[in-house]
Design an enzyme around this catalytic site. Structure first.
Site, PDB file in Angstrom:
ATOM      1  N   SER A 293       0.835  -1.204   0.000  1.00 37.59           N
ATOM      2  CA  SER A 293       0.000   0.000   0.000  1.00 37.59           C
ATOM      3  C   SER A 293       0.865   1.247   0.000  1.00 37.59           C
ATOM      4  CB  SER A 293      -0.904   0.010   1.237  1.00 37.59           C
ATOM      5  OG  SER A 293      -1.402   1.322   1.436  1.00 37.59           O
TER       6      SER A 293
ATOM      7  N   HIS B 296      -1.275  -1.448  -4.102  1.00 35.86           N
ATOM      8  CA  HIS B 296      -2.545  -1.145  -3.428  1.00 35.86           C
ATOM      9  C   HIS B 296      -2.684   0.360  -3.268  1.00 35.86           C
ATOM     10  CE1 HIS B 296      -5.861  -2.379  -0.704  1.00 35.86           C
ATOM     11  NE2 HIS B 296      -5.506  -1.358   0.058  1.00 35.86           N
TER      12      HIS B 296
ATOM     13  N   ASP C  61      -5.000   3.326  -1.836  1.00 34.32           N
ATOM     14  CA  ASP C  61      -6.060   3.601  -0.865  1.00 34.32           C
ATOM     15  C   ASP C  61      -6.674   4.974  -1.102  1.00 34.32           C
ATOM     16  OD1 ASP C  61      -6.124   1.332   1.000  1.00 34.32           O
ATOM     17  OD2 ASP C  61      -4.035   1.891   1.398  1.00 34.32           O
TER      18      ASP C  61
ATOM     19  N   MET D 168      -9.366   7.676   0.061  1.00 32.26           N
ATOM     20  CA  MET D 168     -10.174   8.021   1.247  1.00 32.26           C
ATOM     21  C   MET D 168     -10.794   9.398   1.055  1.00 32.26           C
ATOM     22  SD  MET D 168      -7.511   6.964   4.197  1.00 32.26           S
ATOM     23  CE  MET D 168      -6.681   5.376   4.206  1.00 32.26           C
TER      24      MET D 168
ATOM     25  N   HIS E  84      -8.469   0.479  -3.593  1.00 36.98           N
ATOM     26  CA  HIS E  84      -9.335   0.273  -2.424  1.00 36.98           C
ATOM     27  C   HIS E  84     -10.075   1.570  -2.123  1.00 36.98           C
ATOM     28  CE1 HIS E  84      -9.390  -0.686   2.226  1.00 36.98           C
ATOM     29  NE2 HIS E  84     -10.597  -0.634   1.705  1.00 36.98           N
TER      30      HIS E  84
ATOM     31  N   MET F 292     -12.272   3.790  -0.090  1.00 39.83           N
ATOM     32  CA  MET F 292     -12.889   4.015   1.225  1.00 39.83           C
ATOM     33  C   MET F 292     -13.667   5.320   1.109  1.00 39.83           C
ATOM     34  SD  MET F 292      -9.714   2.761   3.541  1.00 39.83           S
ATOM     35  CE  MET F 292      -8.578   2.854   2.160  1.00 39.83           C
TER      36      MET F 292
ATOM     37  N   MET G  58     -10.951  -6.316   6.089  1.00 38.68           N
ATOM     38  CA  MET G  58     -10.102  -5.335   6.783  1.00 38.68           C
ATOM     39  C   MET G  58      -9.666  -5.914   8.129  1.00 38.68           C
ATOM     40  SD  MET G  58      -9.490  -2.711   4.935  1.00 38.68           S
ATOM     41  CE  MET G  58      -8.608  -1.806   6.212  1.00 38.68           C
TER      42      MET G  58
ATOM     43  N   GLY H  64      -8.770   3.638   7.424  1.00 40.78           N
ATOM     44  CA  GLY H  64      -8.538   5.079   7.561  1.00 40.78           C
ATOM     45  C   GLY H  64      -7.076   5.454   7.719  1.00 40.78           C
TER      46      GLY H  64
ATOM     47  N   ASP I 163      -5.964  -6.665   4.872  1.00 40.30           N
ATOM     48  CA  ASP I 163      -5.391  -5.323   4.770  1.00 40.30           C
ATOM     49  C   ASP I 163      -5.405  -4.647   6.140  1.00 40.30           C
ATOM     50  OD1 ASP I 163      -4.658  -2.751   4.066  1.00 40.30           O
ATOM     51  OD2 ASP I 163      -6.477  -2.314   2.913  1.00 40.30           O
ATOM     52  N   GLY I 164      -4.210  -4.297   6.606  1.00 42.82           N
ATOM     53  CA  GLY I 164      -4.083  -3.560   7.852  1.00 42.82           C
ATOM     54  C   GLY I 164      -3.241  -4.309   8.873  1.00 42.82           C
TER      55      GLY I 164
ATOM     56  N   GLY J 115       1.455  -2.012   3.975  1.00 45.47           N
ATOM     57  CA  GLY J 115       1.952  -0.650   3.795  1.00 45.47           C
ATOM     58  C   GLY J 115       3.274  -0.493   4.516  1.00 45.47           C
TER      59      GLY J 115
HETATM   60  C1  DX5 Z   1      -5.956   1.367   5.887  1.00 44.64           C
HETATM   61  C2  DX5 Z   1      -5.618   1.040   4.463  1.00 44.64           C
HETATM   62  C3  DX5 Z   1      -4.468   0.131   4.362  1.00 44.64           C
HETATM   63  C4  DX5 Z   1      -3.199   0.653   4.952  1.00 44.64           C
HETATM   64  C5  DX5 Z   1      -2.349  -0.505   5.351  1.00 44.64           C
HETATM   65  O1  DX5 Z   1      -7.184   1.990   5.959  1.00 44.64           O
HETATM   66  O2  DX5 Z   1      -6.706   0.421   3.821  1.00 44.64           O
HETATM   67  O3  DX5 Z   1      -4.274  -0.297   3.024  1.00 44.64           O
HETATM   68  O4  DX5 Z   1      -2.483   1.479   4.096  1.00 44.64           O
HETATM   69  O5  DX5 Z   1      -1.206  -0.022   5.971  1.00 44.64           O
HETATM   70  P1  DX5 Z   1      -0.409  -0.891   7.057  1.00 44.64           P
HETATM   71  O6  DX5 Z   1       0.084  -2.105   6.373  1.00 44.64           O
HETATM   72  O7  DX5 Z   1       0.664   0.030   7.485  1.00 44.64           O
HETATM   73  O8  DX5 Z   1      -1.380  -1.225   8.166  1.00 44.64           O
HETATM   74 ZN    ZN Z   2      -6.326  -0.546   1.854  1.00 44.83          ZN
END
Ligand code: DX5
Ligand code: ZN
Length: 213
Positions: A7, A32, A34, A36, A65, A67, A136, A141, A174-175, A196
């Site tokens: 990510s 990936h 993200d 938001m 992704h 959000m 998730m 976020g 993810d996360g 990420g």
């Molecule tokens: C969070 C995102 C993730 C995030 C993951 O809301 O959807 O994709 O970037 O990051 P890490 O791996 O650092 O938790």
């Molecule tokens: Zn994500």
């Protein structure tokens, strides 16, 4: 085969193009992205113009992704901008079925995501229409959080149902994914790992990706 989708939320955004090229060199299977909107989640990240310009620089699989609230408003435009896989949140829309069909009809892979408190069974009515389910493992976020262990039980429940119906659906987590918890996630049935911090903040990203895999 386990796929790794780093990510970019944890990358150096002043060098986004090079960061994506770097993880490709290091063996990532996709990237990936993200998105938001500050409404569905409290954070704001980036949107269409960033993905569009990155598309001109990178041939990687774009795993987008969303959000965002009411993703049906933007799905087509994200596919045009370059999304290969388009994931939206079940909690953000009343039109999940129509949206999954639309995404596929526009030539992208369609995926649905659920937050930690949404039960696994919520995705069951849509499995036939999904190429992927994103479970998730943190509250969406922000990057850099710790994985919530109970979310992996939902991965197992969804994998069991996919197998029971004889479907081929990817499960992404993810996360908070790290080399330490990756094995548990995959043993419960996840086959695409988003990471990420554990990739972009690693001193050696190739080693980090290999370790996750
Ligand atoms: C969070 C995102 C993730 C995030 C993951 O809301 O959807 O994709 O970037 O990051 P890490 O791996 O650092 O938790
Ligand atoms: Zn994500």
């Amino acid at each position: 085969m386990i796929k790794i989708s780093p990510s970019v939320l944890a990358c150096d955004f002043t060098r986004l193009g090079e960061e994506v090229a770097d993880i490709e060199r290091c063996g990532a299977d996709m990237v990936h992205l993200d998105v938001m909107d500050g409404v569905f989640v409290t954070n704001i990240s980036f949107g269409l113009p960033v993905i569009e310009s990155l598309r001109k620089k990178s041939g990687m699989v774009f795993d987008v992704h969303l959000m965002i609230d009411k993703p049906e408003r933007y799905a087509e435009r994200f596919i045009k901008a370059g999304a290969d896989i388009l994931t939206f949140h079940l909690e953000a829309t009343d039109e999940a079925e129509e949206l999954l069909k639309l995404i596929r009809s526009k030539g992208a892979k369609a995926a649905i995501s659920i937050k930690p408190k949404t039960p696994a069974t919520a995705v069951f009515p849509y499995l036939e229409l999904c190429d992927m389910v994103l479970v998730m493992t943190v509250e969406p976020g922000y990057g850099g959080q710790s994985l919530i262990p109970e979310t992996l039980d939902k991965v197992y429940e969804i994998r069991r149902e996919i197998e029971r119906r004889g479907l081929f659906v990817d499960i992404q987590v993810d996360g908070g994914i790290t080399a330490e918890n990756a094995k548990e996630a995959t043993s419960k049935g996840a086959n695409i790992l988003v990471a990420g911090s554990s990739v972009f903040k690693a001193s050696d990203r190739k080693i980090a990706i290999d370790a996750l895999r």
